[in-house]
Design a protein around this motif. Structure first.
Motif, PDB file in Angstrom:
ATOM      1  N   ILE A 148     -46.186  64.892 -73.967  1.00  0.00           N
ATOM      2  CA  ILE A 148     -45.668  65.743 -73.135  1.00  0.00           C
ATOM      3  C   ILE A 148     -45.695  65.121 -71.846  1.00  0.00           C
ATOM      4  N   SER A 149     -44.585  64.906 -71.250  1.00  0.00           N
ATOM      5  CA  SER A 149     -44.335  64.072 -70.074  1.00  0.00           C
ATOM      6  C   SER A 149     -43.816  64.903 -68.971  1.00  0.00           C
ATOM      7  N   ASN A 150     -43.941  64.461 -67.747  1.00  0.00           N
ATOM      8  CA  ASN A 150     -43.317  65.129 -66.492  1.00  0.00           C
ATOM      9  C   ASN A 150     -44.023  66.329 -66.048  1.00  0.00           C
ATOM     10  N   ILE A 151     -45.217  66.482 -66.421  1.00  0.00           N
ATOM     11  CA  ILE A 151     -45.916  67.693 -66.173  1.00  0.00           C
ATOM     12  C   ILE A 151     -46.351  67.607 -64.518  1.00  0.00           C
ATOM     13  N   PRO A 152     -45.984  68.845 -63.750  1.00  0.00           N
ATOM     14  CA  PRO A 152     -46.269  68.856 -62.122  1.00  0.00           C
ATOM     15  C   PRO A 152     -47.834  68.866 -62.316  1.00  0.00           C
ATOM     16  N   ILE A 153     -48.157  68.149 -61.052  1.00  0.00           N
ATOM     17  CA  ILE A 153     -49.741  68.038 -60.750  1.00  0.00           C
ATOM     18  C   ILE A 153     -49.932  69.049 -59.454  1.00  0.00           C
ATOM     19  N   GLN A 154     -51.136  69.926 -59.835  1.00  0.00           N
ATOM     20  CA  GLN A 154     -51.157  70.747 -58.961  1.00  0.00           C
ATOM     21  C   GLN A 154     -52.765  70.413 -58.438  1.00  0.00           C
ATOM     22  N   ILE A 155     -52.499  70.564 -56.844  1.00  0.00           N
ATOM     23  CA  ILE A 155     -53.784  70.140 -55.959  1.00  0.00           C
ATOM     24  C   ILE A 155     -53.852  71.308 -55.129  1.00  0.00           C
ATOM     25  N   GLU A 156     -54.955  71.793 -54.960  1.00  0.00           N
ATOM     26  CA  GLU A 156     -55.307  73.018 -54.296  1.00  0.00           C
ATOM     27  C   GLU A 156     -56.801  72.587 -53.334  1.00  0.00           C
ATOM     28  N   LEU A 157     -56.603  72.646 -51.909  1.00  0.00           N
ATOM     29  CA  LEU A 157     -57.882  72.584 -51.178  1.00  0.00           C
ATOM     30  C   LEU A 157     -58.711  73.623 -51.351  1.00  0.00           C
ATOM     31  N   PRO A 158     -60.103  73.258 -50.998  1.00  0.00           N
ATOM     32  CA  PRO A 158     -60.987  74.495 -50.900  1.00  0.00           C
ATOM     33  C   PRO A 158     -60.444  75.431 -49.851  1.00  0.00           C
ATOM     34  N   ASP A 159     -60.893  76.693 -49.978  1.00  0.00           N
ATOM     35  CA  ASP A 159     -60.418  77.613 -48.939  1.00  0.00           C
ATOM     36  C   ASP A 159     -60.897  77.411 -47.549  1.00  0.00           C
ATOM     37  N   GLN A 160     -62.046  76.873 -47.360  1.00  0.00           N
ATOM     38  CA  GLN A 160     -62.358  76.427 -45.783  1.00  0.00           C
ATOM     39  C   GLN A 160     -61.465  75.525 -45.243  1.00  0.00           C
ATOM     40  N   LEU A 161     -61.265  74.316 -46.118  1.00  0.00           N
ATOM     41  CA  LEU A 161     -60.256  73.391 -45.268  1.00  0.00           C
ATOM     42  C   LEU A 161     -58.690  74.069 -45.079  1.00  0.00           C
ATOM     43  N   ASP A 162     -58.346  74.623 -46.247  1.00  0.00           N
ATOM     44  CA  ASP A 162     -57.106  75.438 -46.124  1.00  0.00           C
ATOM     45  C   ASP A 162     -57.103  76.230 -44.971  1.00  0.00           C
ATOM     46  N   THR A 193     -60.492  68.452 -56.147  1.00  0.00           N
ATOM     47  CA  THR A 193     -60.572  68.417 -54.664  1.00  0.00           C
ATOM     48  C   THR A 193     -62.044  68.859 -54.196  1.00  0.00           C
ATOM     49  N   ASN A 194     -62.979  68.822 -55.286  1.00  0.00           N
ATOM     50  CA  ASN A 194     -64.520  69.444 -54.571  1.00  0.00           C
ATOM     51  C   ASN A 194     -65.122  68.287 -53.741  1.00  0.00           C
ATOM     52  N   GLY A 195     -64.445  67.045 -53.676  1.00  0.00           N
ATOM     53  CA  GLY A 195     -65.073  65.969 -52.924  1.00  0.00           C
ATOM     54  C   GLY A 195     -64.534  65.970 -51.584  1.00  0.00           C
ATOM     55  N   ILE A 196     -63.571  66.719 -51.071  1.00  0.00           N
ATOM     56  CA  ILE A 196     -62.999  66.677 -50.137  1.00  0.00           C
ATOM     57  C   ILE A 196     -63.468  67.380 -49.128  1.00  0.00           C
ATOM     58  N   ASP A 197     -64.092  66.986 -47.845  1.00  0.00           N
ATOM     59  CA  ASP A 197     -64.642  67.682 -46.757  1.00  0.00           C
ATOM     60  C   ASP A 197     -64.024  67.853 -45.579  1.00  0.00           C
ATOM     61  N   SER A 198     -62.876  66.810 -45.164  1.00  0.00           N
ATOM     62  CA  SER A 198     -62.349  66.719 -43.995  1.00  0.00           C
ATOM     63  C   SER A 198     -61.046  65.816 -44.085  1.00  0.00           C
ATOM     64  N   ALA A 199     -60.356  65.563 -43.083  1.00  0.00           N
ATOM     65  CA  ALA A 199     -58.907  64.983 -43.198  1.00  0.00           C
ATOM     66  C   ALA A 199     -59.363  63.500 -43.689  1.00  0.00           C
ATOM     67  N   GLY A 200     -58.446  63.015 -44.283  1.00  0.00           N
ATOM     68  CA  GLY A 200     -58.672  61.443 -44.860  1.00  0.00           C
ATOM     69  C   GLY A 200     -57.573  61.263 -45.896  1.00  0.00           C
ATOM     70  N   THR A 201     -57.841  60.032 -46.443  1.00  0.00           N
ATOM     71  CA  THR A 201     -57.421  59.489 -47.739  1.00  0.00           C
ATOM     72  C   THR A 201     -58.201  59.802 -49.090  1.00  0.00           C
ATOM     73  N   TYR A 202     -57.728  60.168 -49.957  1.00  0.00           N
ATOM     74  CA  TYR A 202     -58.424  60.416 -51.251  1.00  0.00           C
ATOM     75  C   TYR A 202     -58.028  60.147 -52.486  1.00  0.00           C
ATOM     76  N   GLN A 203     -58.732  59.702 -53.505  1.00  0.00           N
ATOM     77  CA  GLN A 203     -58.196  59.461 -54.568  1.00  0.00           C
ATOM     78  C   GLN A 203     -58.741  60.411 -55.755  1.00  0.00           C
ATOM     79  N   LEU A 204     -57.837  61.246 -56.168  1.00  0.00           N
ATOM     80  CA  LEU A 204     -58.410  62.512 -57.129  1.00  0.00           C
ATOM     81  C   LEU A 204     -58.324  62.218 -58.515  1.00  0.00           C
ATOM     82  N   SER A 205     -59.443  62.554 -59.162  1.00  0.00           N
ATOM     83  CA  SER A 205     -59.097  62.609 -60.759  1.00  0.00           C
ATOM     84  C   SER A 205     -58.596  63.547 -61.396  1.00  0.00           C
TER      85      SER A 205
END
Length: 419
Positions: free
Chosen positions: A45-59, A98-110
């Motif tokens: 199955i291809s072309n599956i959208p990727i969903q990314i949601e920030l933790p509530d505190q950052l959002d 996104t559990n490793g995101i705690d501030s603004a910056g560039t990240y590589q998400l698994s």
């Protein structure tokens, strides 16, 4: 004894045989179909959208995720043919951790994948491709930038071209770190033909950083990606630059030793019908009433050109040198005045009995000039209903000479009353 031959025709006319044959065919078909729907198979199955949601505190703090919106994921699933025949991208959810995101910056998400409906009768048997995705976590920023025109073309000899854009500014939004990189916004296009008439083209919007490198627009939202560029093509003509004077004595000849203008010619571009009737352009005017017997230099005297034309020379102003130091000056006492410009509803009495004025001219002309040759003209055109004793500007008329003038600014006292 002869054996009876088996006749297929008679066999198919036998009802019992047909019933038995139908049962056999149905049984074979059922067995085949049952085996086909119970055997597992795999589907990608291809072309599956990727969903990314920030933790509530950052959002809640206003941070957002920025990434390439066109990037999608691929997974492999297994299940029965009957089930997998209806499986699509909506049945699989791919998310970035996104559990490793705690501030603004560039990240590589698994990335990981799960079934949208946990009870669905299929299994995900592969890791997500790609296995991770790069994102920028930052604050949203929106800024307006001026657009610099960069349309390249060639113009035929004797013509001048200029480019105007349909929009002078563009609004760009995106992560503030990316917006901060933008040093220049250019509208770029290139035409192959040699132009001798107006035309238009579509110019692409290109972003540059402060070192002149192009900036990717993947994470940016631009108000538009191209803009119409209109190229005006006009004929050229070289015209003379001449000075303009107010209150200059009509008989005063300013020779080359007394007057120089640089540049003496400029190149104009404009409509043919305008250029055909234009042989010269004038400088900003100089009032002789402000001049004495001195040498004057005007370094940035403005050049007045026809409204439909453009000055395409390097100089947009001229240097004018006016040398009147070879003339003389003399003071005269004027006692003759008259009033001009007064409304018929009013009358004026000149209370100024005399006035000393300075006259500039050649020594010979000044020797022959008398005070009685000078008359003061009091201008009341700006009286605007004023009555009583007032001061009004005075100009002077000289008789017997057309090369001299009165230098300076003067006012005379008069009394205005209603008739």
């Amino acid at each position: 004894m002869k054996k009876k031959k088996l006749s297929l025709n008679k066999l198919f006319q036998n009802n019992k045989f047909l019933i038995i044959l139908s049962i056999v065919i149905s049984t074979i078909t059922w067995v085949y179909m049952s085996m086909g729907t119970t055997n597992d198979t795999t589907v990608t199955i291809s072309n599956i959208p990727i969903q990314i949601e920030l933790p509530d505190q950052l959002d809640n703090n206003g941070l957002q995720v920025f990434r390439d919106a066109e990037q999608t994921a691929t997974v492999t699933v297994t299940g029965s043919r009957a089930v997998l025949g209806s499986i699509g991208t909506k049945d699989i959810t791919v998310t970035g951790a996104t559990n490793g995101i705690d501030s603004a910056g560039t990240y590589q998400l698994s990335l990981s994948a799960v079934k949208a409906n946990p009870s669905a009768n299929f299994q995900i048997i592969s890791t997500v491709t790609p296995s991770n995705v790069n994102v920028i976590v930052d604050y949203q920023r929106e800024t307006s930038f001026p657009i610099q025109e960069n349309v390249v073309y060639k113009v035929a000899d004797g013509y001048y071209a200029s480019t105007s854009l349909a929009s002078k500014n563009i609004t760009i939004s995106g992560p503030q770190t990316e917006i901060a990189k933008i040093a220049k916004v250019s509208a770029s296009a290139e035409l192959d033909s040699v132009l001798n008439a107006p035309t238009s083209t579509t110019a692409n919007i290109v972003l540059y950083d402060k070192t002149g490198n192009k900036i990717s627009t993947e994470l940016l939202t631009m108000e538009f990606t191209d803009v119409e560029a209109t190229i005006s093509v006009l004929p050229e003509k070289t015209v003379n630059v001449i000075p303009e004077f107010i209150n200059k004595p009509k008989g005063l000849d300013l020779n080359d030793d007394m007057l120089t203008v640089e540049p003496s010619k400029i190149l104009l571009a404009g409509p043919k019908e305008v250029l055909d009737n234009t042989d010269s352009v004038k400088l900003e005017s100089i009032d002789f009433a402000t001049l004495s017997n001195k040498r004057y230099e005007y370094d940035t005297q403005g050049i007045n050109i026809p409204s439909d034309c453009k000055n395409i020379s390097n100089s947009t102003s001229a240097k004018l040198v006016l040398d009147l130091s070879g003339l003389s000056k003399k003071t005269f006492t004027v006692d003759s005045f008259k009033v001009s410009g007064l409304s018929s509803k009013y009358k004026a009495d000149v209370t100024q009995t005399s006035m000393n004025v300075t006259v500039i001219g050649s020594e010979k002309e000044l020797k022959s000039l008398k005070s009685s040759d000078i008359e003061g003209v009091i201008d009341t055109s700006d009286q605007s209903g004023t009555v009583g004793s007032v001061q009004m500007p005075v100009t002077f008329k000289l008789s017997g000479t057309d090369t001299c003038w009165v230098s300076g600014s003067y006012k005379a006292n008069i009394t205005i009353s209603e008739k």
